[in-house]
Write a protein that holds these residues in place. Structure first.
Motif: not given
Length: 187
Positions: A115-116, A131-138, A140-141, A148-149
């Motif tokens: 899903a991520a 992307p937003s920082t939150e999106s990239l962090d999600d 990567l988490s 991969n990004a």
């Protein structure tokens, strides 16, 4: 409405620059998909797609995660052929049928990691790669890397080319893929 502009080339009728790629595809698959015959009208588009696709296949993302990228693009761009082909590929990879259905239906994926991948792919598409920082962090988490990004970006470029070309040429779902035919969910 059928597009008479784009013939389905054979190896013999294709522009010279497409023939080697067509022969290689035919050897690899055991047949020549009609979409390849239509894309062969432009040797640059055909060889560009095949080269990019091969590079995406060699990326460090696992095969099912790569297919999530592809099916996300294919459903977003309403490419019936790509959805059928990549449903078949996910089936061959023995992906969870619930994941395949969710990708085809545009519903929530039951696997948080996959899903991520879908969320990140859609965010990249929506923001033209910003992307937003939150999106990239999600992303990567969930165990993915910055490499991969960038591989998701490669997948987006590769399969945007493919979906647009297939739609432009109205490449049909080949008989071999008929069992995996798809129609978008109605809203």
């Amino acid at each position: 409405m059928s597009r008479q502009y784009f013939p389905t080339h054979t190896v013999e009728s294709a522009p010279a620059g497409s023939r080697s790629a067509m022969e290689s595809t035919q050897r690899h698959l055991g047949h020549l998909p009609e979409a390849v015959g239509r894309m062969a009208e432009s040797p640059e588009a055909l060889t560009g797609f095949l080269e990019m696709s091969a590079k995406f296949e060699r990326s460090t993302m696992d095969p099912v995660a790569r297919e999530v990228v592809v099916l996300t693009i294919a459903t977003r761009n309403v490419c019936h052929l790509c959805v059928a082909m990549h449903t078949a590929k996910l089936t061959k990879l023995k992906a969870d049928p619930a994941v395949i259905s969710a990708l085809r239906d545009g519903t929530e994926l039951p696997d948080p990691r996959l899903a991520a991948v879908r969320r990140f792919t859609l965010e990249l598409l929506a923001t033209a790669g910003s992307p937003s920082t939150e999106s990239l962090d999600d992303f990567l988490s969930h165990g993915f890397t910055t490499r991969n990004a960038l591989e998701v970006v490669l997948g987006i470029g590769t399969y945007t080319l493919s979906t647009f070309a297939n739609r432009l040429t109205e490449a049909p779902v080949d008989e071999r893929m008929a069992a995996f035919a798809w129609e978008p969910a109605t809203v």
